[in-house]
Design a protein around this motif. Structure first.
Motif, short mmCIF file in Angstrom:
data_model
loop_
_atom_site.label_atom_id
_atom_site.label_comp_id
_atom_site.label_asym_id
_atom_site.label_seq_id
_atom_site.Cartn_x
_atom_site.Cartn_y
_atom_site.Cartn_z
N ILE A 1 -21.76 70.13 3.37
CA ILE A 1 -21.50 68.73 3.07
C ILE A 1 -22.00 68.39 1.66
O ILE A 1 -21.34 67.64 0.92
CB ILE A 1 -22.14 67.83 4.14
N ARG A 2 -23.17 68.92 1.28
CA ARG A 2 -23.69 68.66 -0.07
C ARG A 2 -22.71 69.11 -1.15
O ARG A 2 -22.43 68.36 -2.09
CB ARG A 2 -25.03 69.39 -0.26
N THR A 3 -22.25 70.33 -1.04
CA THR A 3 -21.34 70.83 -2.07
C THR A 3 -20.00 70.10 -2.03
O THR A 3 -19.41 69.83 -3.07
CB THR A 3 -21.12 72.35 -1.92
N THR A 4 -19.55 69.76 -0.83
CA THR A 4 -18.29 69.04 -0.70
C THR A 4 -18.36 67.68 -1.39
O THR A 4 -17.48 67.30 -2.16
CB THR A 4 -17.91 68.87 0.78
N LEU A 5 -19.42 66.93 -1.11
CA LEU A 5 -19.57 65.60 -1.72
C LEU A 5 -19.68 65.69 -3.24
O LEU A 5 -19.14 64.85 -3.97
CB LEU A 5 -20.80 64.89 -1.15
N ALA A 6 -20.37 66.74 -3.71
CA ALA A 6 -20.54 66.88 -5.16
C ALA A 6 -19.23 67.18 -5.87
O ALA A 6 -18.96 66.65 -6.96
CB ALA A 6 -21.56 67.98 -5.45
N PHE A 7 -18.39 68.02 -5.27
CA PHE A 7 -17.18 68.49 -5.95
C PHE A 7 -15.91 67.77 -5.50
O PHE A 7 -14.83 68.07 -6.00
CB PHE A 7 -17.03 70.00 -5.77
N PRO B 1 -14.79 64.70 -6.15
CA PRO B 1 -14.02 64.04 -7.22
C PRO B 1 -13.18 65.02 -8.04
O PRO B 1 -12.04 64.71 -8.41
CB PRO B 1 -15.11 63.39 -8.07
N LEU B 2 -13.74 66.19 -8.34
CA LEU B 2 -12.98 67.18 -9.11
C LEU B 2 -11.80 67.71 -8.31
O LEU B 2 -10.70 67.90 -8.85
CB LEU B 2 -13.90 68.35 -9.49
N LEU B 3 -12.01 67.96 -7.02
CA LEU B 3 -10.92 68.48 -6.19
C LEU B 3 -9.79 67.47 -6.04
O LEU B 3 -8.62 67.82 -6.05
CB LEU B 3 -11.48 68.87 -4.81
N ARG B 4 -10.15 66.19 -5.93
CA ARG B 4 -9.12 65.16 -5.87
C ARG B 4 -8.36 65.07 -7.19
O ARG B 4 -7.13 64.92 -7.22
CB ARG B 4 -9.74 63.81 -5.53
N LYS B 5 -9.09 65.18 -8.28
CA LYS B 5 -8.47 65.07 -9.61
C LYS B 5 -7.44 66.18 -9.84
O LYS B 5 -6.34 65.94 -10.35
CB LYS B 5 -9.54 65.13 -10.69
#
Length: 319
Positions: free
Chosen positions: A146-152, A154-158
């Protein structure tokens, strides 16, 4: 509302089965970045090298960036598109630093994939394990993802990228590693929600469900019955006996010994999840008997599976 949705599903199902998705161009890895957690060994290590060979820019997160696994990655990949970075998924500052490193070294096509692979496993019945161990497993196997998912996110959506999560067939059943199964079942539900939420952004979420690959990844070394007995509390020793602990340990070690010795099939599934124009939501990479157990768990009443597993798990009396 639910009745109407079910009726609509029944009406649309024949059309969905007949429909063929249009052909899409194959993904070009060049210029795309992927971050993988847990690259010191096992599937993460193999995947980092495979993606590097395919042309991806690879950020390989390692718990021990100065260890042999990290050094082997750099040795085999050579300088260039593969970077080893320190990444303990239980530490917010490690995850934040990893994001900063990725942002400062993004290739031209941007951030394409996050592979949540890091994980730990152990053996023991519920009362045998202290609360500290439960907290550690949840922190690494579930909250780490969950930590890594929340961090990245925005980039994955972009960049409309991919998220790949390492689960297990033991998300459906447990044979002595309930603490591990618990975290994998939680990951499955987390991904079910995430997959639906990310569709509107063009982000794909895939779950990998390996069977028994303990011998190839060493995520679960053989267990020592004597050590387990010595670490039991006085309350647990009053309930169980050494013969029971030994029998359960032998049973579990026999399962481990049957595990696959190479992890290439699992890595193949992870690669497909990252590069296929139409990736699957779930990739089950397991032996036929493991798939049968999953089928029984999902189709038959719980009492059927409980009867099968309780018969197989132990024939030793507690006292």
């Amino acid at each position: 509302m639910w009745e109407a949705a079910a009726l609509l599903l029944l009406l649309l199902l024949p059309l969905a089965l007949r429909a063929r998705p249009p052909r899409q161009a194959a993904l070009r890895p060049a210029g795309r970045a992927v971050l993988i957690t847990g690259c010191d060994s096992g599937f993460g290590h193999l995947l980092a090298l495979r993606l590097h060979r395919l042309g991806f820019t690879v950020f390989a997160g390692c718990l021990r960036p100065g260890g042999e696994g990290a050094r082997r990655l750099l040795r085999e990949a050579g300088p260039g598109r593969l970077r080893v970075l320190p990444l303990d998924v239980t530490r917010e500052r490690d995850v934040a630093a990893a994001k900063e490193l990725v942002l400062s070294h993004l290739p031209e096509t941007g951030f394409w994939g996050l592979v949540n692979n890091a994980g730990i496993s152990t053996f023991g019945e519920t009362g045998w394990l202290p609360m500290e161990k439960y907290e550690k497993f949840v922190d690494v196997n579930l909250l780490g993802c969950i930590r890594t998912t929340l961090a990245f996110l925005p980039l994955l959506r972009k960049y409309k990228g991919r998220m790949v999560f390492m689960s297990s067939v033991t998300a459906y059943f447990t044979v002595g590693n309930g603490i591990y199964s618990m975290t994998k079942a939680a990951i499955e539900k987390f991904c079910d929600a995430l997959r639906l939420e990310m569709k509107k952004f063009g982000v794909r979420v895939c779950v990998i469900q390996p069977g028994n690959y303990a011998r190839s990844t060493n995520i679960q070394p053989p267990v020592d019955a004597e050590q387990i007995w010595n670490e039991l509390s006085a309350e647990e020793k009053a309930v169980y006996n050494k013969e029971y602990v030994q029998e359960r340990s032998d049973f579990f070690n026999n399962i481990l010994n049957e595990g696959c010795t190479t992890g290439h099939e699992v890595v193949d599934a992870m690669v497909d999840a990252l590069i296929s124009p139409a990736p699957k939501a779930r990739y089950m990479v397991a032996k036929l008997k493991e798939k049968l157990l999953v089928f029984l768990c999902t189709v038959f009443p719980t009492v059927v599976m409980d009867s099968i597993l309780s018969f197989a798990l132990s024939k030793v009396k507690l006292t």
